[in-house]
Scaffold this active site. Structure first.
Site, short mmCIF file in Angstrom:
data_model
loop_
_atom_site.label_atom_id
_atom_site.label_comp_id
_atom_site.label_asym_id
_atom_site.label_seq_id
_atom_site.Cartn_x
_atom_site.Cartn_y
_atom_site.Cartn_z
N GLY A 100 0.74 -1.11 0.17
CA GLY A 100 -0.19 0.18 0.24
C GLY A 100 0.75 1.29 -0.04
O GLY A 100 1.79 1.45 0.65
N HIS A 121 12.98 2.24 -8.16
CA HIS A 121 13.45 3.82 -8.16
C HIS A 121 14.33 4.45 -6.63
O HIS A 121 14.60 5.10 -6.51
CB HIS A 121 12.21 4.51 -8.19
CG HIS A 121 11.71 4.27 -9.55
ND1 HIS A 121 12.27 4.67 -10.65
CD2 HIS A 121 10.55 3.66 -9.90
CE1 HIS A 121 11.35 4.48 -11.68
NE2 HIS A 121 10.71 3.64 -11.36
N TYR A 135 9.52 9.73 -4.52
CA TYR A 135 9.14 8.37 -4.41
C TYR A 135 9.93 7.25 -4.20
O TYR A 135 10.16 6.55 -3.21
CB TYR A 135 8.24 8.02 -5.82
CG TYR A 135 7.91 6.79 -5.86
CD1 TYR A 135 6.99 6.09 -5.10
CD2 TYR A 135 8.53 5.66 -6.90
CE1 TYR A 135 6.43 4.52 -5.45
CE2 TYR A 135 8.16 4.66 -7.03
CZ TYR A 135 7.15 3.70 -6.19
OH TYR A 135 7.02 2.45 -6.59
N LYS A 185 10.98 4.92 -0.86
CA LYS A 185 11.32 3.26 -0.68
C LYS A 185 12.57 3.04 -0.12
O LYS A 185 12.69 2.22 0.64
CB LYS A 185 10.97 2.67 -2.47
CG LYS A 185 9.93 2.93 -3.01
CD LYS A 185 8.75 2.07 -2.19
CE LYS A 185 7.45 2.07 -3.03
NZ LYS A 185 6.56 1.21 -2.14
#
Ligand code: NAI
Ligand code: 15L
Length: 272
Positions: A78, A119, A142, A146
């Site tokens: 999610g 990424h 983004y 991560k």
């Protein structure tokens, strides 16, 4: 095949269940493990046999605690799945990831599979082959979120004896969509194989795995993570004729070609 019980004999918790990957995985996870708790911020359904659906926001700490209670393992997909403003990324991927990992700790969930991303390492050149020891080199906010999730995983493994696999997923879609994805594509069937290999590995500490099919143009090597027995069976190679009928005509100096993260290296950084 009869349902395989996870060692903890409690439901697998899947976040991001209404998304592209969650939708592809739900029936396979429910069939293999018998009990699945699926969650997303948007309503979805109907529930499959053995599946419980719970809707809520990962940025809500109390919701995550309720979600984690009684679950046996966590597959955490999610969050925002592409570049966005800092405000959006921070809420869904930084706060959301912390809330879910910490709820897992409180619930006594040991094993976690975290959907990281290529990424997190996207500013490495496409000319380089990377293994699990490659340093993080995010290409976007983004990607930074991560990288944060991977670091949080490392902390929770060392401090709380959890077992966490961080999957640097390439491009997981029904088919590769462009020439870059001939290197990065991960078929849905291979994604499921990878998640099963993580959930069922006899022993796992902190692990980094690249998520790609058997693509001959691929950049990533999982040899340094032997504890996860992942054998991809699909390959993007069969799409090469369709995606580059006259060979690779891309400009090698285009940043979106030069770096592994593709166009993400060029995206503007926005506060809100
Ligand atoms: P997706 O965008 O289709 O699914 C993500 C889901 O997370 C959505 O259903 C969304 O509603 C939910 N979500 C977003 N914010 C939330 C919040 N605050 N609370 C609860 N749920 C929230 O993305 P996809 O493709 O299914 O990817 C799943 C995961 O895998 C994501 O974390 C993504 O970053 C990661 N990933 C995916 C890749 C791919 O090629 N599909 C590649 C690399 C990583
Ligand atoms: C990702 O991390 C994204 O979630 C997905 O939508 C694709 O952009 C993928 O990476 C990719 O690099 O192709």
């Amino acid at each position: 095949m009869p349902p395989v019980r996870h060692p903890a004999d409690r439901p697998i918790l899947l976040t991001g269940a209404a998304g592209g990957l969650g939708t592809a995985l739900r029936p396979h996870l429910a069939a293999r493990y018998g009990a699945l708790r699926s969650s997303d911020i948007v309503p979805f359904g109907p529930a499959l046999a053995g599946e419980e659906i719970v809707v809520g926001d990962l940025a809500d700490e109390a919701f995550c605690d309720r979600l984690g209670a009684g679950a046996g393992a966590l597959v955490h997909l999610g969050g925002r799945s592409t570049e966005d403003s800092w405000q959006v990324i921070c809420r869904a991927n930084i706060v959301g990831c912390f809330n879910m990992f910490d709820a897992a700790r409180v619930a006594g969930i040991k094993r976690v599979v975290f959907a990281s991303s290529n990424h997190a390492i996207g500013f490495h050149p496409s000319s380089q082959r990377l293994d699990a020891t490659a340093r993080q080199r995010p290409d976007s906010l983004y990607g930074v979120s991560k990288a944060f999730g991977e670091d949080l995983a490392s902390l929770y493994v060392d401090k709380h004896q959890m077992e966490i696999a961080c999957l640097r997923i390439g491009s997981s879609f029904p088919e590769p969509a462009d020439v870059r994805q001939l290197a990065t594509w991960l078929s849905y069937d291979d994604l499921f194989r990878l998640i099963v290999a993580c959930l069922e590995a006899p022993k796992l500490g902190f692990a980094v795995m690249y998520g790609a099919s058997k693509n001959s143009r691929g950049w990533w090597d999982n040899a340094k993570t032997p504890e996860i027995a992942f054998e991809p069976k699909d390959s993007a190679d069969v799409y090469a004729h369709k995606l580059m009928p006259a060979g690779d005509k891309r400009d090698p100096n285009d940043p979106a070609v030069k770096f592994q993260g593709g166009a993400f290296v060029t995206f503007e950084t926005k506060r809100r």
